[in-house]
Design a protein around this motif. Structure first.
Motif, PDB file in Angstrom:
ATOM      1  N   TYR A 121       9.178 -15.055  26.691  1.00 39.28           N
ATOM      2  CA  TYR A 121       9.551 -15.278  25.289  1.00 39.28           C
ATOM      3  C   TYR A 121       8.354 -15.632  24.413  1.00 39.28           C
ATOM      4  O   TYR A 121       8.367 -15.359  23.215  1.00 39.28           O
ATOM      5  CB  TYR A 121      10.638 -16.346  25.178  1.00 39.28           C
ATOM      6  N   ARG A 122       7.318 -16.209  24.980  1.00 34.02           N
ATOM      7  CA  ARG A 122       6.106 -16.466  24.197  1.00 34.02           C
ATOM      8  C   ARG A 122       5.434 -15.153  23.792  1.00 34.02           C
ATOM      9  O   ARG A 122       4.869 -15.035  22.719  1.00 34.02           O
ATOM     10  CB  ARG A 122       5.113 -17.344  24.976  1.00 34.02           C
ATOM     11  N   HIS A 123       5.498 -14.204  24.666  1.00 32.54           N
ATOM     12  CA  HIS A 123       4.914 -12.888  24.367  1.00 32.54           C
ATOM     13  C   HIS A 123       5.841 -12.037  23.506  1.00 32.54           C
ATOM     14  O   HIS A 123       5.383 -11.333  22.602  1.00 32.54           O
ATOM     15  CB  HIS A 123       4.597 -12.133  25.658  1.00 32.54           C
ATOM     16  N   PHE A 124       7.128 -12.057  23.828  1.00 35.55           N
ATOM     17  CA  PHE A 124       8.108 -11.187  23.174  1.00 35.55           C
ATOM     18  C   PHE A 124       9.374 -11.992  22.903  1.00 35.55           C
ATOM     19  O   PHE A 124      10.219 -12.135  23.789  1.00 35.55           O
ATOM     20  CB  PHE A 124       8.423  -9.969  24.058  1.00 35.55           C
ATOM     21  N   PRO A 125       9.515 -12.509  21.684  1.00 36.30           N
ATOM     22  CA  PRO A 125      10.647 -13.381  21.364  1.00 36.30           C
ATOM     23  C   PRO A 125      12.025 -12.713  21.480  1.00 36.30           C
ATOM     24  O   PRO A 125      13.013 -13.392  21.720  1.00 36.30           O
ATOM     25  CB  PRO A 125      10.389 -13.799  19.908  1.00 36.30           C
ATOM     26  N   THR A 126      12.073 -11.391  21.315  1.00 31.91           N
ATOM     27  CA  THR A 126      13.360 -10.695  21.419  1.00 31.91           C
ATOM     28  C   THR A 126      13.227  -9.458  22.308  1.00 31.91           C
ATOM     29  O   THR A 126      12.126  -8.946  22.535  1.00 31.91           O
ATOM     30  CB  THR A 126      13.872 -10.232  20.037  1.00 31.91           C
ATOM     31  N   ARG A 127      14.350  -8.993  22.753  1.00 32.75           N
ATOM     32  CA  ARG A 127      14.424  -7.777  23.560  1.00 32.75           C
ATOM     33  C   ARG A 127      13.866  -6.598  22.751  1.00 32.75           C
ATOM     34  O   ARG A 127      13.128  -5.756  23.269  1.00 32.75           O
ATOM     35  CB  ARG A 127      15.891  -7.547  23.937  1.00 32.75           C
ATOM     36  N   GLU A 128      14.211  -6.533  21.472  1.00 36.80           N
ATOM     37  CA  GLU A 128      13.741  -5.444  20.634  1.00 36.80           C
ATOM     38  C   GLU A 128      12.219  -5.494  20.465  1.00 36.80           C
ATOM     39  O   GLU A 128      11.558  -4.454  20.450  1.00 36.80           O
ATOM     40  CB  GLU A 128      14.442  -5.493  19.282  1.00 36.80           C
ATOM     41  N   ASP A 129      11.650  -6.693  20.339  1.00 32.58           N
ATOM     42  CA  ASP A 129      10.192  -6.830  20.259  1.00 32.58           C
ATOM     43  C   ASP A 129       9.541  -6.257  21.515  1.00 32.58           C
ATOM     44  O   ASP A 129       8.533  -5.547  21.440  1.00 32.58           O
ATOM     45  CB  ASP A 129       9.772  -8.294  20.109  1.00 32.58           C
ATOM     46  N   LEU A 130      10.109  -6.573  22.662  1.00 33.87           N
ATOM     47  CA  LEU A 130       9.563  -6.084  23.924  1.00 33.87           C
ATOM     48  C   LEU A 130       9.667  -4.560  24.012  1.00 33.87           C
ATOM     49  O   LEU A 130       8.692  -3.876  24.344  1.00 33.87           O
ATOM     50  CB  LEU A 130      10.281  -6.736  25.107  1.00 33.87           C
ATOM     51  N   LEU A 131      10.823  -4.015  23.702  1.00 32.90           N
ATOM     52  CA  LEU A 131      11.000  -2.572  23.795  1.00 32.90           C
ATOM     53  C   LEU A 131      10.103  -1.833  22.804  1.00 32.90           C
ATOM     54  O   LEU A 131       9.534  -0.786  23.142  1.00 32.90           O
ATOM     55  CB  LEU A 131      12.464  -2.205  23.573  1.00 32.90           C
ATOM     56  N   ALA A 132       9.958  -2.376  21.610  1.00 32.17           N
ATOM     57  CA  ALA A 132       9.068  -1.754  20.629  1.00 32.17           C
ATOM     58  C   ALA A 132       7.635  -1.737  21.151  1.00 32.17           C
ATOM     59  O   ALA A 132       6.920  -0.739  21.004  1.00 32.17           O
ATOM     60  CB  ALA A 132       9.151  -2.486  19.294  1.00 32.17           C
ATOM     61  N   GLU A 133       7.220  -2.821  21.794  1.00 28.41           N
ATOM     62  CA  GLU A 133       5.854  -2.874  22.320  1.00 28.41           C
ATOM     63  C   GLU A 133       5.681  -1.949  23.529  1.00 28.41           C
ATOM     64  O   GLU A 133       4.618  -1.364  23.720  1.00 28.41           O
ATOM     65  CB  GLU A 133       5.460  -4.301  22.678  1.00 28.41           C
ATOM     66  N   VAL A 134       6.719  -1.795  24.349  1.00 28.05           N
ATOM     67  CA  VAL A 134       6.662  -0.831  25.458  1.00 28.05           C
ATOM     68  C   VAL A 134       6.379   0.555  24.893  1.00 28.05           C
ATOM     69  O   VAL A 134       5.514   1.282  25.388  1.00 28.05           O
ATOM     70  CB  VAL A 134       7.971  -0.840  26.282  1.00 28.05           C
ATOM     71  N   TYR A 135       7.080   0.908  23.840  1.00 28.23           N
ATOM     72  CA  TYR A 135       6.881   2.223  23.232  1.00 28.23           C
ATOM     73  C   TYR A 135       5.487   2.342  22.612  1.00 28.23           C
ATOM     74  O   TYR A 135       4.788   3.339  22.834  1.00 28.23           O
ATOM     75  CB  TYR A 135       7.963   2.502  22.182  1.00 28.23           C
ATOM     76  N   ARG A 136       5.068   1.334  21.853  1.00 35.49           N
ATOM     77  CA  ARG A 136       3.730   1.373  21.244  1.00 35.49           C
ATOM     78  C   ARG A 136       2.645   1.505  22.313  1.00 35.49           C
ATOM     79  O   ARG A 136       1.679   2.257  22.149  1.00 35.49           O
ATOM     80  CB  ARG A 136       3.476   0.113  20.416  1.00 35.49           C
ATOM     81  N   HIS A 137       2.794   0.768  23.387  1.00 35.17           N
ATOM     82  CA  HIS A 137       1.825   0.809  24.498  1.00 35.17           C
ATOM     83  C   HIS A 137       1.785   2.210  25.111  1.00 35.17           C
ATOM     84  O   HIS A 137       0.707   2.743  25.417  1.00 35.17           O
ATOM     85  CB  HIS A 137       2.205  -0.249  25.530  1.00 35.17           C
ATOM     86  N   GLU A 138       2.946   2.818  25.264  1.00 35.66           N
ATOM     87  CA  GLU A 138       3.018   4.169  25.824  1.00 35.66           C
ATOM     88  C   GLU A 138       2.308   5.163  24.901  1.00 35.66           C
ATOM     89  O   GLU A 138       1.578   6.046  25.354  1.00 35.66           O
ATOM     90  CB  GLU A 138       4.482   4.558  26.019  1.00 35.66           C
ATOM     91  N   VAL A 139       2.518   5.026  23.602  1.00 39.98           N
ATOM     92  CA  VAL A 139       1.847   5.895  22.629  1.00 39.98           C
ATOM     93  C   VAL A 139       0.332   5.701  22.709  1.00 39.98           C
ATOM     94  O   VAL A 139      -0.429   6.672  22.734  1.00 39.98           O
ATOM     95  CB  VAL A 139       2.363   5.634  21.193  1.00 39.98           C
ATOM     96  N   GLU A 140      -0.117   4.440  22.759  1.00 36.57           N
ATOM     97  CA  GLU A 140      -1.555   4.167  22.851  1.00 36.57           C
ATOM     98  C   GLU A 140      -2.165   4.817  24.081  1.00 36.57           C
ATOM     99  O   GLU A 140      -3.240   5.412  24.005  1.00 36.57           O
ATOM    100  CB  GLU A 140      -1.810   2.656  22.890  1.00 36.57           C
ATOM    101  N   GLU A 141      -1.484   4.712  25.225  1.00 42.96           N
ATOM    102  CA  GLU A 141      -1.998   5.327  26.452  1.00 42.96           C
ATOM    103  C   GLU A 141      -2.040   6.855  26.336  1.00 42.96           C
ATOM    104  O   GLU A 141      -2.991   7.484  26.776  1.00 42.96           O
ATOM    105  CB  GLU A 141      -1.159   4.897  27.648  1.00 42.96           C
ATOM    106  N   LEU A 142      -1.002   7.432  25.755  1.00 44.95           N
ATOM    107  CA  LEU A 142      -0.949   8.879  25.585  1.00 44.95           C
ATOM    108  C   LEU A 142      -2.083   9.358  24.690  1.00 44.95           C
ATOM    109  O   LEU A 142      -2.784  10.319  25.009  1.00 44.95           O
ATOM    110  CB  LEU A 142       0.406   9.277  24.993  1.00 44.95           C
TER     111      LEU A 142
END
Length: 192
Positions: free
Chosen positions: A53-74
């Motif tokens: 929760y310190r890193h990602f306060p909500t489930r949506e915050d986490l999922l959005a960052e998963v997607y952003r991270h995937e885009v950055e790697e791509l």
């Protein structure tokens, strides 16, 4: 706290490792049936829920960052591939990576609200388009990619991959991407 994030400073190494583990666990678990549970993510990467929760306060915050991270790697993969491979081969290898991205995109977008995924999609279009253009420009310059190939056309075509379920993506994805590569070849390359 000299190593913590304050005003744009650097993250402590253990905090960064935890963050990467959280993102990887969420990336793996978002594919599972049912709603992604934050406690399952914390358990999968061996951290406490407070850390998550310190890193990602909500489930949506986490999922959005998963997607952003995937885009950055791509996006980061495009110049690495161009440094190691001929342009058309780099584009084909990048398309292999696009198939994995399409799975994550589909699963994340299915798990979050429409307003959030529309915002994420709009923000990722620029960086992905730039990566596609980098690959196409190298191919046009080498004569291996047709001169009229445009990044937007490629993005429209590869976007359909995220609409396929896993079985269809596994069965059709490589063939569809091969057809796309062959369509991007310059007429000179097709004749050789």
């Amino acid at each position: 706290m000299s190593g913590s994030v304050r005003g744009g400073g650097t993250r402590r190494a253990d905090a960064q490792r935890n963050r990467e583990r959280i993102l990887q666990a969420a990336r793996d678990l978002v594919h599972e049936p049912g709603e992604l549970k934050l406690n399952a993510v914390a358990k999968a990467c061996g951290i406490g829920q407070g850390t998550l929760y310190r890193h990602f306060p909500t489930r949506e915050d986490l999922l959005a960052e998963v997607y952003r991270h995937e885009v950055e790697e791509l996006v980061a993969e495009a110049p690495r591939l161009l440094a190691a491979l001929r342009p058309l081969d780099a584009l084909a290898a990048w398309f292999d990576r696009v198939a994995a991205y399409a799975r994550v995109k589909r699963d994340v977008f299915a798990a979050i609200e429409a307003a959030t995924w529309q915002d994420l999609a709009a923000h990722s279009l620029g960086p992905i388009g730039e990566a596609v253009e980098l690959l196409l420009a190298a191919g046009r310059s080498s004569g291996s990619v047709r001169p009229d190939a445009e990044a937007r056309d490629v993005i429209v075509l590869i976007s359909w991959l995220s609409r396929l379920d896993d079985a269809e993506l596994d069965a059709r994805g490589p063939r569809l991407l091969s057809i796309l590569i062959n369509g991007l070849r310059s007429p000179i390359q097709r004749d050789t």
